[in-house]
Design an enzyme around this catalytic site. Structure first.
Site, PDB file in Angstrom:
ATOM      1  N   ASP A  75       0.898  -1.156   0.215  1.00 48.80           N
ATOM      2  CA  ASP A  75       0.051   0.088  -0.056  1.00 48.80           C
ATOM      3  C   ASP A  75       0.781   1.353   0.032  1.00 48.80           C
ATOM      4  O   ASP A  75       0.457   2.344   0.781  1.00 48.80           O
ATOM      5  CB  ASP A  75      -0.799  -0.100   1.093  1.00 48.80           C
ATOM      6  CG  ASP A  75      -1.815  -1.193   1.106  1.00 48.80           C
ATOM      7  OD1 ASP A  75      -1.816  -2.037   0.229  1.00 48.80           O
ATOM      8  OD2 ASP A  75      -2.786  -1.102   2.080  1.00 48.80           O
TER       9      ASP A  75
ATOM     10  N   CYS B  16      -2.058  -2.072   7.988  1.00 48.07           N
ATOM     11  CA  CYS B  16      -2.064  -3.452   6.774  1.00 48.07           C
ATOM     12  C   CYS B  16      -0.720  -4.027   6.816  1.00 48.07           C
ATOM     13  O   CYS B  16      -0.715  -5.314   6.253  1.00 48.07           O
ATOM     14  CB  CYS B  16      -2.165  -2.335   5.236  1.00 48.07           C
ATOM     15  SG  CYS B  16      -3.803  -1.605   5.343  1.00 48.07           S
TER      16      CYS B  16
ATOM     17  N   LYS C 159      -6.598  -5.034  -3.055  1.00 47.63           N
ATOM     18  CA  LYS C 159      -7.313  -5.605  -1.863  1.00 47.63           C
ATOM     19  C   LYS C 159      -8.210  -4.714  -1.307  1.00 47.63           C
ATOM     20  O   LYS C 159      -7.984  -3.336  -1.229  1.00 47.63           O
ATOM     21  CB  LYS C 159      -6.287  -6.078  -1.042  1.00 47.63           C
ATOM     22  CG  LYS C 159      -5.427  -4.701  -0.398  1.00 47.63           C
ATOM     23  CD  LYS C 159      -4.390  -5.499   0.655  1.00 47.63           C
ATOM     24  CE  LYS C 159      -3.449  -4.377   1.279  1.00 47.63           C
ATOM     25  NZ  LYS C 159      -4.153  -3.483   2.284  1.00 47.63           N
TER      26      LYS C 159
HETATM   27  N1  TIU Z   1      -2.585   0.608   4.218  1.00 48.94           N
HETATM   28  C1  TIU Z   1      -3.013   0.893   5.436  1.00 48.94           C
HETATM   29  O1  TIU Z   1      -2.230   0.537   6.272  1.00 48.94           O
HETATM   30  N2  TIU Z   1      -4.353   1.267   5.475  1.00 48.94           N
HETATM   31  C2  TIU Z   1      -4.747   1.893   6.356  1.00 48.94           C
HETATM   32  O2  TIU Z   1      -5.921   2.259   6.693  1.00 48.94           O
HETATM   33  N3  TIU Z   1      -3.674   2.588   7.437  1.00 48.94           N
HETATM   34  C3  TIU Z   1      -4.117   3.422   8.371  1.00 48.94           C
HETATM   35  O3  TIU Z   1      -3.049   3.475   9.200  1.00 48.94           O
HETATM   36  N4  TIU Z   1      -5.304   3.980   8.553  1.00 48.94           N
END
Ligand code: TIU
Length: 222
Positions: free
Chosen positions: A24, A162, A129
């Site tokens: 991500d 994540c 995802k």
């Molecule tokens: N990729 C990921 O960690 N998504 C999140 O929502 N992270 C947050 O810290 N909110």
């Protein structure tokens, strides 16, 4: 066999049975002017993971390791967005709404895509995802299984959300995970420390923790 100095003990891996998974690294989480910053977060805490991750990515590509990128996001029609996730936080601008870089966490939008520095190369799988974990409702496990991958080197954001969820999912599916602490980032410094400690505690209950320097040294000697 490559040997990486790590906690709680050395991580041994075969590069051809090991994948680099970058979680991500999307503009909306990491870039100034994105959704993460609009929520009041200090994105520099995440951005500092980009440069070391790029070094790891370059080295993995040179060694022909499988490289997989993930992105958190939803279909344009939001049909895969649980109502609970849509409502959570009572945000004025939430998932699917217009944000600074396009509709927030919607596939195909500029903010949803991966930062330029870590752009996937042609042929590198990108896993879209809908959840926090990279295995939930995706074909990641099949892709790893079909290529004989048993171990993962994990980079990305955020460390406690994540990255942690994906490492736990991978661990239960029988993968060994090595998390590189300078290649993962959190908006909360105290969560960065705790999330890494949780992985390596109790003899490596979810995996191993090292850093880019030690990983690159181990890979170079393999
Ligand atoms: N990729 C990921 O960690 N998504 C999140 O929502 N992270 C947050 O810290 N909110």
């Amino acid at each position: 066999m490559a040997k990486v100095d790590a906690e709680p003990y050395e991580f041994d891996f075969e590069p051809k049975r090991c994948a680099l998974v970058i979680i991500d690294m999307q503009r909306d989480f990491v870039d100034p002017g994105g959704f993460g910053e609009a929520l009041g977060n200090d994105v520099s805490l995440l951005r500092k993971a980009i440069a070391p991750t790029k070094k790891v990515l370059d080295a993995a590509r040179k060694r022909n390791m499988l490289v997989i990128h993930t992105r958190e996001g939803h279909r344009q029609d939001l049909s895969d967005l649980p109502q609970s996730k849509k409502l959570r936080g009572k945000l004025k601008a939430g998932i699917g709404d217009p944000g600074p870089m396009g509709r927030i966490l919607v596939r195909g939008e500029y903010g949803h895509d991966i930062v330029d520095e870590l752009k996937p190369a042609p042929g590198e799988p990108v896993v879209d995802k809908p959840g926090k974990g990279a295995f939930y409702a995706t074909d990641l496990d099949s892709m790893l299984h079909n290529r004989g991958i048993r171990q993962l080197v994990v980079c990305g954001v955020t460390t406690e959300v994540c990255v942690n969820t994906s490492v736990r999912e991978a661990n239960d599916r029988g993968y060994d995970c090595l998390v590189l602490e300078d290649c993962v980032g959190s908006y909360f410094p105290e969560f960065q420390v705790a999330a890494l400690n949780m992985i390596k505690a109790q003899g490596g209950i979810f995996g191993w923790v090292s850093d880019s320097k030690r990983f690159l040294a181990g890979l170079a000697q393999a």
